[in-house]
Write a protein that holds these residues in place. Structure first.
Motif, PDB file in Angstrom:
ATOM      1  N   TYR A   1     -14.982  37.945  32.574  1.00 10.62           N
ATOM      2  CA  TYR A   1     -15.339  37.597  34.042  1.00 10.62           C
ATOM      3  C   TYR A   1     -15.490  36.239  34.178  1.00 10.62           C
ATOM      4  CZ  TYR A   1     -20.167  37.602  32.873  1.00 10.62           C
ATOM      5  OH  TYR A   1     -21.367  37.452  32.379  1.00 10.62           O
TER       6      TYR A   1
ATOM      7  N   ASP B   1     -17.697  42.186  41.253  1.00  9.21           N
ATOM      8  CA  ASP B   1     -17.307  43.352  41.094  1.00  9.21           C
ATOM      9  C   ASP B   1     -16.679  43.377  39.450  1.00  9.21           C
ATOM     10  OD1 ASP B   1     -15.919  45.849  40.892  1.00  9.21           O
ATOM     11  OD2 ASP B   1     -14.576  45.502  42.618  1.00  9.21           O
TER      12      ASP B   1
ATOM     13  N   ARG C   1     -15.888  46.462  37.736  1.00  8.94           N
ATOM     14  CA  ARG C   1     -15.357  47.913  37.552  1.00  8.94           C
ATOM     15  C   ARG C   1     -14.349  47.907  36.726  1.00  8.94           C
ATOM     16  NH1 ARG C   1     -16.483  49.866  43.583  1.00  8.94           N
ATOM     17  NH2 ARG C   1     -15.287  47.975  43.808  1.00  8.94           N
TER      18      ARG C   1
ATOM     19  N   LEU D   1     -15.145  47.004  33.127  1.00 12.46           N
ATOM     20  CA  LEU D   1     -16.065  48.062  32.466  1.00 12.46           C
ATOM     21  C   LEU D   1     -15.212  49.478  32.264  1.00 12.46           C
ATOM     22  CD1 LEU D   1     -19.388  47.216  34.479  1.00 12.46           C
ATOM     23  CD2 LEU D   1     -18.826  46.902  31.991  1.00 12.46           C
ATOM     24  N   THR D   2     -14.365  49.580  33.401  1.00 12.57           N
ATOM     25  CA  THR D   2     -13.512  50.682  32.907  1.00 12.57           C
ATOM     26  C   THR D   2     -12.719  50.645  31.606  1.00 12.57           C
ATOM     27  OG1 THR D   2     -13.570  51.129  35.375  1.00 12.57           O
ATOM     28  CG2 THR D   2     -11.671  52.397  34.091  1.00 12.57           C
TER      29      THR D   2
ATOM     30  N   ARG E   1     -15.023  51.101  28.967  1.00 12.63           N
ATOM     31  CA  ARG E   1     -15.528  52.433  28.813  1.00 12.63           C
ATOM     32  C   ARG E   1     -14.317  53.228  27.994  1.00 12.63           C
ATOM     33  NH1 ARG E   1     -16.189  55.779  34.157  1.00 12.63           N
ATOM     34  NH2 ARG E   1     -14.085  55.272  34.237  1.00 12.63           N
TER      35      ARG E   1
ATOM     36  N   GLN F   1     -23.444  48.612  37.434  1.00 10.05           N
ATOM     37  CA  GLN F   1     -21.966  48.811  37.646  1.00 10.05           C
ATOM     38  C   GLN F   1     -21.530  49.781  36.432  1.00 10.05           C
ATOM     39  OE1 GLN F   1     -19.092  45.930  39.229  1.00 10.05           O
ATOM     40  NE2 GLN F   1     -20.897  45.227  40.410  1.00 10.05           N
ATOM     41  N   ALA F   2     -22.107  49.124  35.156  1.00  9.20           N
ATOM     42  CA  ALA F   2     -21.755  50.103  33.878  1.00  9.20           C
ATOM     43  C   ALA F   2     -22.328  51.505  34.166  1.00  9.20           C
ATOM     44  CB  ALA F   2     -22.281  49.286  32.708  1.00  9.20           C
TER      45      ALA F   2
ATOM     46  N   LEU G   1     -20.808  53.851  36.266  1.00  5.55           N
ATOM     47  CA  LEU G   1     -19.609  54.209  35.848  1.00  5.55           C
ATOM     48  C   LEU G   1     -20.089  55.426  34.675  1.00  5.55           C
ATOM     49  CD1 LEU G   1     -17.469  51.117  35.728  1.00  5.55           C
ATOM     50  CD2 LEU G   1     -16.815  52.981  37.053  1.00  5.55           C
TER      51      LEU G   1
END
Length: 193
Positions: free
Chosen positions: A93, A99, A101, A104-105, A108, A130-131, A134
């Motif tokens: 980042y 943002d 997401r 992080l997606t 994950r 945000q983590a 999610l």
């Protein structure tokens, strides 16, 4: 690093309490630090991840605009790999992003045992929130750039299972630390930070 050459040229001692970049004191013999360097911090974080948390697969989320973040991530990854850990995912980042997401997606999906975020509290505060939103519950680990009362402000419970290295902890039971803390509190009516 910007002020060091000026102090060195003027023969004015510069003492920095938080310059963790290993090159700062290489500027000259008038430049000093009172904190540890990024490679030490990254190594310590890697050992903690493996030995204390039992994390065998780590994801790393790095701020590509900060030398601090890049250096800490590099030191962590090298030591973690030597210790037998696997880097499951690497995402990035930039300072100022809001943002997180998408990275992080992706993280994950790699199913890590922990996430390392060697950044500053301004972005880390959002990243952790945000983590958790999610559904990411694994430990999140970082460096001294996390150290701010603003990090957890507003929703402290989301920061359960997060850890960061730092130069000082007022909770340290060592008598030298506790003596300093009690004198500081008596003089300033506040905790040292």
């Amino acid at each position: 690093k910007a002020g060091g050459p000026i102090a060195q040229q003027a023969h004015v001692p510069m003492i920095t309490p938080a310059s963790t970049n290993e090159d700062v004191t290489k500027i000259g013999d008038y430049i000093f630090r009172v904190c540890f360097i990024d490679p030490f911090q990254g190594q310590t974080m890697a050992h903690f991840a493996m030995k204390s948390l039992g994390a065998r697969r780590a994801a790393v989320l790095t701020d590509v605009k900060q030398d601090y973040s890049l250096g800490l991530a590099d030191a962590f990854k090298k030591t973690y790999s030597v210790d037998g850990g696997q880097i499951a995912a690497e995402q990035s980042y930039s300072t100022g992003d809001k943002d997180f997401r998408a990275p992080l997606t992706s993280i994950r999906a790699s199913n890590p045992d922990l996430i390392v975020v060697p950044g500053y509290y301004t972005e880390v505060s959002l990243i952790v929130r945000q983590a958790r939103a999610l559904g990411i519950t694994v430990p999140i680990l970082g460096g001294d750039g996390w150290d701010s009362p603003e990090l957890t402000k507003g929703n402290e419970s989301q920061f359960n299972n997060t850890f960061f290295s730092d130069h000082f902890a007022a909770e340290d039971p060592d008598s030298v630390v506790q003596n300093f803390v009690s004198k500081y509190k008596a003089k300033y009516n506040d905790m040292p930070k």
